[in-house]
Design a protein around this motif. Structure first.
Motif, PDB file in Angstrom:
ATOM      1  N   LYS A 124       0.832  -1.209   0.000  1.00 48.58           N
ATOM      2  CA  LYS A 124       0.000   0.000   0.000  1.00 48.58           C
ATOM      3  C   LYS A 124       0.868   1.262   0.000  1.00 48.58           C
ATOM      4  O   LYS A 124       0.687   2.158  -0.832  1.00 48.58           O
ATOM      5  CB  LYS A 124      -0.914   0.021   1.246  1.00 48.58           C
ATOM      6  CG  LYS A 124      -1.763  -1.224   1.407  1.00 48.58           C
ATOM      7  CD  LYS A 124      -2.674  -1.136   2.618  1.00 48.58           C
ATOM      8  CE  LYS A 124      -1.941  -1.061   3.955  1.00 48.58           C
ATOM      9  NZ  LYS A 124      -1.152  -2.254   4.300  1.00 48.58           N
ATOM     10  N   THR A 184       3.925   1.485  -0.794  1.00 43.90           N
ATOM     11  CA  THR A 184       4.706   1.511  -2.025  1.00 43.90           C
ATOM     12  C   THR A 184       3.888   2.130  -3.165  1.00 43.90           C
ATOM     13  O   THR A 184       4.421   2.885  -3.980  1.00 43.90           O
ATOM     14  CB  THR A 184       5.159   0.084  -2.382  1.00 43.90           C
ATOM     15  OG1 THR A 184       5.821  -0.477  -1.239  1.00 43.90           O
ATOM     16  CG2 THR A 184       6.096   0.088  -3.561  1.00 43.90           C
ATOM     17  N   GLU A 187       3.021   7.847   5.711  1.00 42.41           N
ATOM     18  CA  GLU A 187       2.873   6.891   6.794  1.00 42.41           C
ATOM     19  C   GLU A 187       3.705   7.345   7.991  1.00 42.41           C
ATOM     20  O   GLU A 187       4.836   7.794   7.835  1.00 42.41           O
ATOM     21  CB  GLU A 187       3.386   5.527   6.308  1.00 42.41           C
ATOM     22  CG  GLU A 187       3.209   4.412   7.285  1.00 42.41           C
ATOM     23  CD  GLU A 187       3.510   3.057   6.630  1.00 42.41           C
ATOM     24  OE1 GLU A 187       4.122   3.035   5.548  1.00 42.41           O
ATOM     25  OE2 GLU A 187       3.113   2.035   7.205  1.00 42.41           O
TER      26      GLU A 187
HETATM   27  N1  LIG Z   1      12.808   0.697   1.660  1.00 43.08           N
HETATM   28  C1  LIG Z   1      12.512  -0.591   1.373  1.00 43.08           C
HETATM   29  N2  LIG Z   1      13.493  -1.409   0.945  1.00 43.08           N
HETATM   30  C2  LIG Z   1      13.224  -2.698   0.663  1.00 43.08           C
HETATM   31  N3  LIG Z   1      12.025  -3.266   0.777  1.00 43.08           N
HETATM   32  C3  LIG Z   1      11.007  -2.510   1.202  1.00 43.08           C
HETATM   33  C4  LIG Z   1      11.216  -1.120   1.535  1.00 43.08           C
HETATM   34  N4  LIG Z   1      10.030  -0.612   1.937  1.00 43.08           N
HETATM   35  C5  LIG Z   1       9.148  -1.628   1.858  1.00 43.08           C
HETATM   36  N5  LIG Z   1       9.725  -2.761   1.418  1.00 43.08           N
HETATM   37  C6  LIG Z   1       9.051  -4.054   1.198  1.00 43.08           C
HETATM   38  O1  LIG Z   1       8.014  -3.861   0.296  1.00 43.08           O
HETATM   39  C7  LIG Z   1       6.875  -4.600   0.662  1.00 43.08           C
HETATM   40  C8  LIG Z   1       5.667  -3.695   0.690  1.00 43.08           C
HETATM   41  O2  LIG Z   1       5.869  -2.673   1.642  1.00 43.08           O
HETATM   42  P1  LIG Z   1       4.814  -1.521   1.888  1.00 43.08           P
HETATM   43  O3  LIG Z   1       5.435  -0.575   2.843  1.00 43.08           O
HETATM   44  O4  LIG Z   1       4.342  -0.988   0.609  1.00 43.08           O
HETATM   45  O5  LIG Z   1       3.647  -2.321   2.602  1.00 43.08           O
HETATM   46  P2  LIG Z   1       2.322  -1.761   3.231  1.00 43.08           P
HETATM   47  O6  LIG Z   1       1.236  -2.419   2.498  1.00 43.08           O
HETATM   48  O7  LIG Z   1       2.331  -0.301   3.277  1.00 43.08           O
HETATM   49  O8  LIG Z   1       2.416  -2.382   4.675  1.00 43.08           O
HETATM   50  P3  LIG Z   1       2.057  -1.711   6.105  1.00 43.08           P
HETATM   51  O9  LIG Z   1       0.603  -1.902   6.275  1.00 43.08           O
HETATM   52  O10 LIG Z   1       2.843  -2.517   7.063  1.00 43.08           O
HETATM   53  O11 LIG Z   1       2.449  -0.278   6.048  1.00 43.08           O
HETATM   54  C9  LIG Z   1       7.197  -5.234   1.989  1.00 43.08           C
HETATM   55  O12 LIG Z   1       7.473  -6.590   1.759  1.00 43.08           O
HETATM   56  C10 LIG Z   1       8.422  -4.527   2.475  1.00 43.08           C
HETATM   57  O13 LIG Z   1       9.245  -5.425   3.152  1.00 43.08           O
END
Ligand SMILES: Nc1ncnc2c1ncn2[C@@H]1O[C@H](COP(=O)(O)OP(=O)(O)OP(=O)(O)O)[C@@H](O)[C@H]1O
Ligand SMILES: [Mg+2]
Lengths: 287, 289, 241
Positions: free
Chosen positions: C40, C42, C83
């Motif tokens: 999300k 991302t 976030e």
């Molecule tokens: N800076 C980064 N470097 C490498 N991998 C990352 C980085 N940020 C996020 N990820 C990976 O990308 C994937 C998606 O992360 P993201 O932050 O988009 O998730 P999210 O849906 O926002 O989760 P949450 O609800 O925990 O915030 C995860 O597997 C995370 O480990």
């Protein structure tokens, strides 16, 4: 005697503080030490001295031109030696900056030769005696100018849009970008301001010691770095306080302990601070 | 073999030891030392003084050079190696300036005039004054240094060092005592620089502060960066190249530092892995993070 | 208004978004829900330019954002409340708000907007010169939203505005979002707190390991058995009312 030494120390210290501000601001925004800060200081002094040497230029114009040249050199340095290496292990831009520093120093050596140049104009500075204490108005002028530059910087950082944007970049680069701040421009602006201050410091020292030479930046650069660490790298008030303290400590140390190793005092302080309080007196980054 | 070639070969050997030792700090501890020439100088003076004042035979004089330089490395490394890269660079720069100042001011070290008349090595009654024999002695030291560093780098400790360099935080989490490793490697590097200094002193038989200033530290750094940070063969090639090239380009002597400075910046921008570095993929610490 | 077409993005060799397509129309409130690590944040980083997409297209009011840096994107009227709030901790509350309007040239109007927002949220006026880091989490979230509003966005994106807040502050934040919605502000809202988000939103998308697996009106999603099981299931504490 003691008061005289104190005053000498404050004068040198105010100049160290100006250079330390450059270190600290650049560290705040990039997390890197600009190794070539001493050469920027030297550049400011040379430009002013050369301009005044022509006999055609007013002192204040030459001073401003020296600061401007130092500022532009700083911006160019960032473009060539730092920006292409952003994102690498910190070792890589560090060595590149060391290379730039050596390059500039030897360039100055080739262009201007190794000898000291006297400051081209003589000032008729009087020595006023207040309560038995001889007070040179040259020291007074340097102290006042240095403190004035510092005040300007603090006002700029605290109260202007761009000042706040620079702090925002230092605190959280991504979020600053989300606000519409162009980080590259803020980094360039930081180099511009920090280098202009170092240039001013170089000019003042060129007047104070009546000597301008290619390696003049080495020791003040080292001392200002120690001052920045002493105050807490990344902290603007820390750099000012650190510079003044270091100048006073050096002057008193030279008077009462050993004058032969005056230049080693800053270094001893640096090691002590790193040993006992590596975060500096005023810890901080970006304020 | 011409005398000139022998001379270059001996100097090249000494610089190999200097560059390989600095490469340990840069390539394996991920730090920059700008005071490496100071350790080199401390070794040279320690060796010369013990030989001149107390008539130490060469092996003992060289040993004292190693110990004194290593001790200084330990003393400087302990307070500073816990900190960021930049700090060590400036602290070692300051250290270099101070050591230079001490050499210049001390009566013991002969001030700016330096120490003349350092005896050439004599081991078991055999004099190593003839250049061919001195070259053999130097090569022996080079082989010793390379074997030591090669074994270190490929041991368990070497892997720990690489882990520290590439991911300091992860290494800490894995329980590697990173400050201790850094101090150990820095001490070893300083000791080896001391050995190089000793070899230099007894070869030239005359030393003064000029040979151990910032210029020499930068030269050593250039050798390491040119060959490839973290590459042992790279350090060797870098040292040889920067021993031979200045000799071939004598007429540009005035431009030497200008070239070294420009070379550092240009190399890092265009080929940060150096001539013999194993390419961007294997050297994690040269990649963008 | 905002359209994503098969957007792929990731970190290094890791592809997190494996082809996301979605759109937001003017005046709509759209939510993107999904579990931890679904991608999300991302997605929002890809839209806002912090993490340029490797493939695919992001369009906003006819402009192609795909290769634009974040500082240009915000100037087009797309603001992100990141976030974890990310207020500038050592700067004052007012400085934070002013930075929100950094890209704007109309300084006079910025002054007026600042006054207006302080009237509306007296908290920001009372604490005007206090360092933002000294505010409570909920207060920081309100500041972060107001900071984004200072850029006069045409579309406001929020990344888990309820994360880590006390229930009382969650309802306060959602009350603000509802007011914004009623004023006609377009919102793209990201949440793990699906219940709250689906109550506010008009439409929603469900994201799972970098793919959109479901989309529809908020009511449809609320009634979907799969969504109920995974995101609104029993034992899920109601924190919004
Ligand atoms: N800076 C980064 N470097 C490498 N991998 C990352 C980085 N940020 C996020 N990820 C990976 O990308 C994937 C998606 O992360 P993201 O932050 O988009 O998730 P999210 O849906 O926002 O989760 P949450 O609800 O925990 O915030 C995860 O597997 C995370 O480990
Ligand atoms: Mg997230």
């Amino acid at each position: 005697m003691f008061l005289q030494q104190l005053l000498n120390g404050l004068t040198a210290g105010a100049v160290y503080a100006l250079i330390a501000l450059g270190y600290t601001m650049i560290y705040g925004i990039l997390g890197l030490i600009n190794f070539a800060q001493g050469e920027i200081y030297m550049c400011g002094a040379f430009v002013t001295v050369l301009l005044l040497g022509t006999g055609q230029v007013n002192f204040f114009v030459a001073f401003a031109a020296g600061m401007a040249a130092a500022a532009l050199l700083g911006v160019a340095l960032e473009r060539v030696a730092f920006r292409p290496l952003r994102g690498f292990h910190p070792l890589v831009p560090l060595i590149s900056a060391i290379g730039a520093s050596i390059f500039l120093q030897s360039l100055a050596l080739l262009l201007f030769g190794p000898n000291d140049r006297p400051f081209p104009i003589q000032f008729n500075f009087s020595t006023i005696t207040i309560a038995g204490l001889p007070l040179s108005s040259l020291q007074g002028a340097i102290l006042a100018a240095a403190l004035g530059f510092m005040a300007l910087l603090v006002v700029f950082v605290r109260y202007t849009r761009y000042g706040k944007a620079i702090v925002a970049c230092a605190l959280d680069r991504d979020t600053a970008r989300l606000m519409g701040v162009n980080v590259d421009r803020m980094v360039a602006l930081t180099f511009f301001i920090g280098s202009a201050l170092s240039g001013a410091a170089g000019i003042m020292m060129a007047i104070y010691y009546n000597a301008t030479y290619p390696r003049m930046g080495l020791l003040p650069g080292l001392k200002a770095f120690s001052a920045a660490i002493l105050g807490g790298v990344g902290s603007i008030p820390g750099a000012i306080l650190g510079g003044l303290l270091l100048g006073v400590a050096e002057s008193l140390g030279a008077a009462y302990v050993s004058s032969g190793y005056k230049d080693a005092i800053a270094f001893a302080i640096l090691i002590l601070v790193l040993l006992f309080r590596p975060q500096g007196i005023l810890k901080g980054r970006g304020d | 073999m011409s005398a000139y070639f022998l001379h270059l070969a001996i100097l090249g050997g000494i610089y190999i030891i200097l560059a390989v030792s600095l490469n340990l700090i840069v390539g394996y501890a991920g730090q920059v030392s700008l005071g490496h020439a100071a350790f080199y100088g401390i070794g040279a003076y320690a060796s010369a003084l013990t030989a001149l004042l107390w008539q130490f035979p060469f092996p003992l004089a060289a040993l004292s050079a190693v110990l004194v330089s290593g001790g200084c490395g330990l003393a400087l490394g302990l307070p500073t190696l816990r900190l960021k890269e930049d700090y060590l660079a400036i602290v070692t720069l300051g250290f270099g300036v101070i050591v230079d100042m001490v050499f210049l001011n001390l009566e013991l070290t002969g001030g700016p005039d330096g120490l003349p008349g350092i005896p050439p090595p004599r081991i078991l009654g055999m004099s190593f004054r003839p250049p061919v024999l001195y070259l053999l002695l130097t090569l022996l030291a080079v082989v010793l240094t390379l074997t030591l560093t090669h074994r270190l780098v490929h041991s368990y400790h070497g892997r720990a060092l690489r882990a520290i360099r590439d991911h300091e935080v992860t290494a800490k989490v894995m329980g590697i005592n990173t400050p201790a490793y850094k101090v150990a490697i820095f001490t070893l590097a300083a000791a080896l620089a001391g050995l190089a200094g000793s070899l230099y002193a007894h070869y030239i038989t005359f030393i003064n502060p000029e040979s151990f200033g910032l210029h020499t530290s930068i030269l050593a750094l250039c050798m390491v960066v040119l060959g490839g940070m973290g590459s042992l063969p790279g350090a060797v090639v870098g040292a040889l190249a920067l021993t031979v090239l200045p000799e071939m380009l004598r007429q540009f002597k005035a431009y030497q530092d200008l070239i070294y400075g420009g070379l550092l910046v240009a190399l890092l921008i265009w080929r940060p892995e150096g001539l013999l570095g194993r390419g961007k993929l294997s050297l994690k610490f040269l990649q963008r993070q | 208004m905002l359209t994503l077409k098969s957007v792929q993005a990731g970190y290094g060799r890791l592809t997190v978004l494996k082809g996301i397509s979605l759109h937001v129309r003017p005046g709509e409130v759209v939510t993107l829900i999904g579990g931890n690590g679904a991608g999300k944040s991302t997605t929002l980083r890809a839209i806002s330019g912090l993490l340029p997409p490797a493939r695919g297209v992001v369009e906003f009011n006819g402009a192609d954002l795909t290769r634009l840096p974040p500082e240009r994107i915000v100037a087009l009227g797309l603001a992100l409340v990141p976030e974890g709030r990310r207020v500038f901790a050592s700067l004052s509350v007012t400085a934070n708000l002013e930075l929100g309007a950094f890209h704007r040239q109309d300084q006079k109007q910025v002054r007026r907007d600042l006054e207006e927002i302080r009237e509306r949220f007296p908290l920001l006026k009372e604490r005007a010169s206090q360092a933002a880091g000294t505010l409570s989490g909920g207060e920081q979230q309100i500041l972060a939203i107001c900071r984004a509003l200072m850029s006069r966005p045409r579309l406001l994106m929020l990344d888990e505005p309820s994360m880590g807040l006390a229930p009382r502050m969650v309802s306060r934040v959602y009350q603000i979002l509802r007011e914004l919605k009623d004023e006609g502000t377009t919102l793209l809202l990201i949440e793990q707190n699906a219940r709250a988000a689906l109550k506010l939103a008009d439409r929603g998308y469900v994201l799972e390991t970098g793919r959109i697996i479901l989309d529809g009106s908020a009511a449809e999603l609320r009634d979907d058995p799969e969504v109920q099981r995974a995101y609104l299931g029993k034992g899920y504490r109601e924190v919004w009312e």
